[in-house]
Write an enzyme that holds these catalytic residues in place. Structure first.
Site, PDB file in Angstrom:
ATOM      1  N   ASP A  44      35.531  49.405  39.973  1.00 53.81           N
ATOM      2  CA  ASP A  44      34.935  50.242  41.018  1.00 53.81           C
ATOM      3  C   ASP A  44      35.756  50.147  42.305  1.00 53.81           C
ATOM      4  O   ASP A  44      35.415  50.788  43.312  1.00 53.81           O
ATOM      5  CB  ASP A  44      33.448  49.930  41.235  1.00 53.81           C
ATOM      6  CG  ASP A  44      33.186  48.487  41.619  1.00 53.81           C
ATOM      7  OD1 ASP A  44      34.145  47.693  41.682  1.00 53.81           O
ATOM      8  OD2 ASP A  44      32.004  48.147  41.854  1.00 53.81           O
ATOM      9  N   SER A  45      36.862  49.392  42.263  1.00 54.20           N
ATOM     10  CA  SER A  45      37.843  49.458  43.352  1.00 54.20           C
ATOM     11  C   SER A  45      38.354  50.890  43.510  1.00 54.20           C
ATOM     12  O   SER A  45      38.955  51.223  44.528  1.00 54.20           O
ATOM     13  CB  SER A  45      39.017  48.508  43.090  1.00 54.20           C
ATOM     14  OG  SER A  45      39.536  48.692  41.785  1.00 54.20           O
ATOM     15  N   GLU A 180      37.491  35.833  41.516  1.00 50.32           N
ATOM     16  CA  GLU A 180      38.215  36.525  42.584  1.00 50.32           C
ATOM     17  C   GLU A 180      38.144  35.736  43.892  1.00 50.32           C
ATOM     18  O   GLU A 180      37.057  35.309  44.323  1.00 50.32           O
ATOM     19  CB  GLU A 180      37.608  37.931  42.795  1.00 50.32           C
ATOM     20  CG  GLU A 180      38.317  38.691  43.913  1.00 50.32           C
ATOM     21  CD  GLU A 180      38.032  40.191  43.937  1.00 50.32           C
ATOM     22  OE1 GLU A 180      37.270  40.687  43.077  1.00 50.32           O
ATOM     23  OE2 GLU A 180      38.596  40.866  44.821  1.00 50.32           O
TER      24      GLU A 180
END
Ligand code: KIV
Length: 280
Positions: A44-45, A180
């Site tokens: 969804d970046s 992340e």
């Protein structure tokens, strides 16, 4: 033949580094398909790098499905993971319905969702229904308004929490987990305590593998190169040079040439214009 989750598990067992890259459309998926990269993330970046938003939050499930479908049309070999978009997995029932859509309408092989212990029941529900789930811990972009964009897990409680989260996701049946923006030593400790692969981004070299955003490593998005990435090419500059050349050639009438143009028999043309002899 498409890469399977068992192939990825074997790579972890064999100590083979697992490479993942984002892709958002048919053309980029086709390019990945010509490499030996086994995993594509339709992240969804895309909210930032494709749609121009400030975060991933505005991205909808329908938009994710649209991009996943385009990627699926472009590749035959990599295993494709689609992100569950913000607010589509607040309850196990909602998650089941929406993850089902991502697999059924999008055609990807797995979903990814953000969150740890609190989402373990959701992960279990999906896995029991036959939907493979990749977890995502550390900096979780959908929570940017709560946690800010910074390295996570630097204090003892948070580091412990991240380990507990990773173990809970594994226990619930996740087949891999993205780590992340967490300290490299913490990512290593988590990786050593999990039997499923960890895929790092801004989490050091000791994860089982690495994921990076297409636009970051190809130099397509911004002039700033964040610490967690490496720019392998600066394609934006290449594209800009090509566009400038193209505009020049059009203005100079050096493009298109005869070679780029179709021909018509002059007699046919003369006939066709016989009733329209006046020029504007
Ligand atoms: O959306 C995305 O691209 C991601 C990666 C940064 C892991 O979630």
């Amino acid at each position: 033949m498409r890469v399977t989750i068992s192939d990825i598990a074997r790579m972890k067992r064999d100590g083979e580094r697992i490479v993942m890259i984002t892709a958002y459309d048919y053309t980029s998926a086709r390019i990945v398909d010509t490499t030996d990269i086994p995993l594509i993330l339709v992240g969804d970046s895309l909210g930032m790098v494709v749609q121009g938003h400030q975060s991933t939050i505005p991205v909808t499930l329908d938009e994710m499905i649209y991009h996943v479908r385009a990627v699926m049309r472009g590749c035959e070999r990599p295993l494709v993971v689609g992100d569950m978009s913000f607010m589509t997995y607040n309850t196990p029932d909602e998650a089941l319905r929406n993850a089902g859509r991502l697999l059924q309408e999008g055609g990807c092989q797995s979903v990814k969702l953000e969150g740890g212990v609190a989402f373990a029941p959701t992960v279990r529900r999906l896995v029991e229904a036959g939907i493979p789930v990749m977890g995502h811990l550390g900096f979780t972009p959908q929570s940017v308004n709560q946690i800010g964009m910074r390295v996570q897990g630097k204090d003892v409680n948070h580091a412990r929490q991240l380990l507990d989260d990773a173990l809970a996701l594994q226990e619930a049946g996740a087949w891999a987990v993205v780590l992340e923006l967490i300290p490299a030593a913490l990512a290593q400790a988590i990786t050593e305590r999990l039997s499923i692969p960890t895929i790092g981004i801004g989490a050091g070299v000791h994860c089982s593998g690495e994921v990076q955003v297409w636009h970051d490593i190809l130099g397509l998005y911004s002039d700033r190169v964040p610490r967690h990435t490496r720019r392998y090419r600066t394609l934006a500059a290449e594209i800009q040079a090509a566009l400038t050349e193209y505009a020049h050639d059009v203005r100079e009438r050096s493009f298109p040439t005869d070679a780029n143009s179709a021909r018509i028999d002059p007699a046919v043309l003369a006939d066709a214009l016989a009733d329209h002899t006046e020029l504007a």
